[in-house]
Design an enzyme around this catalytic site. Structure first.
Site, short mmCIF file in Angstrom:
data_model
loop_
_atom_site.label_atom_id
_atom_site.label_comp_id
_atom_site.label_asym_id
_atom_site.label_seq_id
_atom_site.Cartn_x
_atom_site.Cartn_y
_atom_site.Cartn_z
N GLY A 173 0.80 -1.16 -0.22
CA GLY A 173 0.03 -0.12 0.05
C GLY A 173 0.75 1.12 -0.07
O GLY A 173 0.56 2.22 -0.73
N CYS A 174 1.93 1.22 0.79
CA CYS A 174 2.79 2.48 1.01
C CYS A 174 3.52 2.49 -0.45
O CYS A 174 3.93 3.71 -0.84
CB CYS A 174 3.68 2.41 2.16
SG CYS A 174 2.94 2.20 3.65
N THR A 175 3.95 1.57 -0.85
CA THR A 175 4.57 1.71 -2.26
C THR A 175 3.62 2.32 -3.54
O THR A 175 4.07 3.18 -4.30
CB THR A 175 5.03 0.24 -2.79
OG1 THR A 175 6.20 -0.37 -1.94
CG2 THR A 175 5.88 0.41 -4.14
N GLY A 184 3.10 6.16 -2.95
CA GLY A 184 4.32 6.75 -3.14
C GLY A 184 4.14 6.91 -4.64
O GLY A 184 4.61 8.10 -5.07
#
Length: 151
Positions: free
Chosen positions: A41-43, A46
């Site tokens: 999710g964070c990738t 970003g």
């Protein structure tokens, strides 16, 4: 809380610097808080901010990602994903606490303390003008950009 000035803070930044909020006056800012480098999710989040970065810049806005990861982890993540913006390391959770993003979350049936995915827009005078909490990643960066363009 929207409508209130954001208290000054400084955090170590990728690229070997220190980010200080008061030094960014005159520019609109997006601070997006995310749980952990190199997670799906964070990738994705970003990458969405990365892909819209030129549009944010055209709107007079700087983007910064914030998590509790180390600078070393941030440098690797930024390089791997080719992020054109800096990542800020809040290992001591000072700024996470200031923005109230630390939450108890369920991970595989266990309670864990971590960052609730959240985004904040700060205007050129240092006033918080919008916040998103409990963010769902798909389409979020575009929604933030659409808002920034209205400022």
């Amino acid at each position: 809380m929207p409508g209130r000035p954001v208290e000054d803070f400084s955090l170590p930044s990728t690229g070997g610097g220190t980010f200080r909020l008061s030094s960014a006056r005159g520019s609109k800012l997006v601070l997006y808080f995310y749980p952990k480098d190199n997670t799906p999710g964070c990738t994705t989040e970003g990458m969405q901010f990365r892909d819209l970065h030129t549009e944010f810049r055209k709107a007079g806005c700087e983007v910064f990602g914030v998590s509790r990861d180390s600078l070393r982890s941030h440098e690797n993540f930024k390089s791997k994903m080719k992020f054109p913006f800096e990542l800020l390391s809040d290992a001591e959770e000072k700024v996470c606490s200031q923005f109230g993003v630390m939450k108890l979350k369920n991970m595989y049936g266990k309670k864990v303390r971590g960052i609730e995915r959240s985004t904040f827009v700060i205007d050129a005078k240092g006033v918080l003008v919008r916040e998103w909490r409990g963010v769902k990643v798909p389409g979020h960066a575009q929604e933030v950009l659409d808002f920034v363009k209205t400022l």
